[in-house]
Design a protein around this motif. Structure first.
Motif, PDB file in Angstrom:
ATOM      1  N   ILE A 140      71.104  23.663  55.699  1.00  0.00           N
ATOM      2  CA  ILE A 140      69.799  23.227  55.197  1.00  0.00           C
ATOM      3  C   ILE A 140      69.605  23.793  53.800  1.00  0.00           C
ATOM      4  O   ILE A 140      70.273  24.748  53.399  1.00  0.00           O
ATOM      5  N   ALA A 141      68.692  23.188  53.065  1.00  0.00           N
ATOM      6  CA  ALA A 141      68.409  23.661  51.707  1.00  0.00           C
ATOM      7  C   ALA A 141      67.840  25.074  51.751  1.00  0.00           C
ATOM      8  O   ALA A 141      67.115  25.441  52.685  1.00  0.00           O
ATOM      9  N   LEU A 142      68.161  25.851  50.737  1.00  0.00           N
ATOM     10  CA  LEU A 142      67.710  27.236  50.690  1.00  0.00           C
ATOM     11  C   LEU A 142      66.185  27.329  50.746  1.00  0.00           C
ATOM     12  O   LEU A 142      65.633  28.236  51.375  1.00  0.00           O
ATOM     13  N   LYS A 143      65.504  26.370  50.119  1.00  0.00           N
ATOM     14  CA  LYS A 143      64.034  26.398  50.120  1.00  0.00           C
ATOM     15  C   LYS A 143      63.448  26.203  51.516  1.00  0.00           C
ATOM     16  O   LYS A 143      62.292  26.558  51.766  1.00  0.00           O
TER      17      LYS A 143
ATOM     18  N   PRO B  70      63.118  29.859  54.965  1.00  0.00           N
ATOM     19  CA  PRO B  70      62.044  30.688  55.530  1.00  0.00           C
ATOM     20  C   PRO B  70      61.285  30.018  56.665  1.00  0.00           C
ATOM     21  O   PRO B  70      60.955  30.662  57.668  1.00  0.00           O
ATOM     22  N   ASP B  71      61.012  28.727  56.544  1.00  0.00           N
ATOM     23  CA  ASP B  71      60.290  28.038  57.618  1.00  0.00           C
ATOM     24  C   ASP B  71      61.168  27.833  58.847  1.00  0.00           C
ATOM     25  O   ASP B  71      60.683  27.854  59.984  1.00  0.00           O
TER      26      ASP B  71
ATOM     27  N   GLU C  79      57.564  40.424  59.469  1.00  0.00           N
ATOM     28  CA  GLU C  79      56.865  39.542  60.410  1.00  0.00           C
ATOM     29  C   GLU C  79      57.782  38.874  61.428  1.00  0.00           C
ATOM     30  O   GLU C  79      57.324  38.516  62.521  1.00  0.00           O
ATOM     31  N   THR C  80      59.059  38.693  61.085  1.00  0.00           N
ATOM     32  CA  THR C  80      59.963  37.959  61.981  1.00  0.00           C
ATOM     33  C   THR C  80      61.168  38.787  62.404  1.00  0.00           C
ATOM     34  O   THR C  80      61.424  38.977  63.603  1.00  0.00           O
TER      35      THR C  80
END
Length: 328
Positions: A164-167, A170-171, A221-222
């Protein structure tokens, strides 16, 4: 010679790529020391200096490998032209993978090693709807979550998010995904690598593992909550570590596998350490699957320049994992 309960099945992959020639070179190197057979069209495997030996069933590979490269015939509709994938062959490439899964699920093969495929050729020629081998194998096995490990003698790495794209990382990096990835890796290290108490190092996502929240909060947080919860279950976990200090020799001595947060964080160190010999292992399947860590290399196919090192390493690792799993 280490003997597992059955030979290793190898799907031929894209026949217009380097698969046929590296399979021939692998047989020359391994021969009867590591019995394996190829599922594919014998015509695609000729012309590489090794005689294809047709076999009627997987069990015949052990004796056939003394005479040449054992091939469980699966006819393809078109010839293999190096560097030029033919869409007429796409369906057969897919069928061969499914046939290999069937054989290993029935115990007729001890493991499945897959030669490289070309996803665009499969999509164009047969409407292949999976991102790659891994997802298709999970579908065939009826497994919801699998994990990709890259392994070489000096390092094992697992990317939590993959293509997946680096951007988007996080999601995508959820607590559930990270928890599942660590648990599947831990189980495989015990079952297939013979480690009674695996030590797993977990990377952070951000520079300096977030530096206490100054460079991102994913660690707080994760990642850290997942590590702490799994430690409470008895897993030997460390981290989150700053990824730029995890992969030197001294650091690697402290863990058996590294869980990384995204594709390049995992693949850059292993490809730097062992570019030719890395092996792709799919964890979480009900059978053993390995593959070389490279693609079809159409630009050099048929020129005799392809390096078989990664395929040989994939076969050897499949054999070691099968021996471990089956107690041979």
């Amino acid at each position: 010679m280490s003997v597992s309960r059955a030979p290793i099945a190898v799907s031929i992959g894209e026949p217009a790529g380097i698969g046929p020639e590296i399979l021939a070179r692998a047989w020359e190197r391994l021969g009867s020391r590591l019995p394996f057979f190829v599922i594919g069209d014998p015509d695609h495997l000729s012309g590489h200096g090794v005689e294809p030996v047709p076999i009627a069933r997987a069990a015949d590979a052990g004796t056939a490998c003394l005479r040449g490269l054992p091939v469980l015939a699966h006819p393809f509709p078109a010839p293999a032209v190096p560097g030029q994938p033919d869409p007429r062959n796409a369906a057969a490439v897919i069928e061969v993978i499914a046939r290999g899964v069937d054989l290993v699920m029935r115990g007729e093969a001890s493991a499945l090693t897959t030669a490289p495929i070309h996803k665009k050729a499969l999509m164009d020629g047969a409407g292949f709807r999976f991102p790659g081998h891994t997802e298709y194998l999970a579908h065939l096995a009826g497994v919801e979550r699998v994990v990709m490990m890259l392994a070489c003698p000096d390092l094992r790495v697992v990317p939590t998010t993959i293509h997946i794209a680096l951007k988007d990382v996080p999601d995508a990096l959820t607590s559930q995904l990270l928890r599942d990835t660590i648990r599947i890796t831990h189980a495989a290290l015990r079952q297939d690598f013979g480690l009674a108490a695996p030590r797993i190092a977990v990377a952070g996502l951000n520079p300096h593992a977030g530096e206490g929240g100054a460079m991102g909060r994913e660690e707080i947080e994760t990642i850290t909550p997942v590590i702490e919860a799994l430690r409470a279950e008895g897993l030997a976990l460390s981290g989150p570590h700053s990824a730029d200090t995890m992969f030197h020799a001294g650091a690697r001595a402290g863990y058996d596998a590294a869980i990384c947060m995204y594709h390049d964080q995992a693949l850059i160190p292993i490809k730097t350490l062992d570019f030719a010999g890395g092996v792709n292992v799919t964890l979480g399947l009900p059978f053993i699957r390995t593959s070389p860590d490279h693609g079809t290399a159409f630009d050099i196919a048929g020129q005799g320049r392809a390096d078989p090192t990664s395929l040989i390493a994939a076969l050897e690792l499949a054999q070691e994992m099968a021996d471990q799993r089956h107690g041979s």
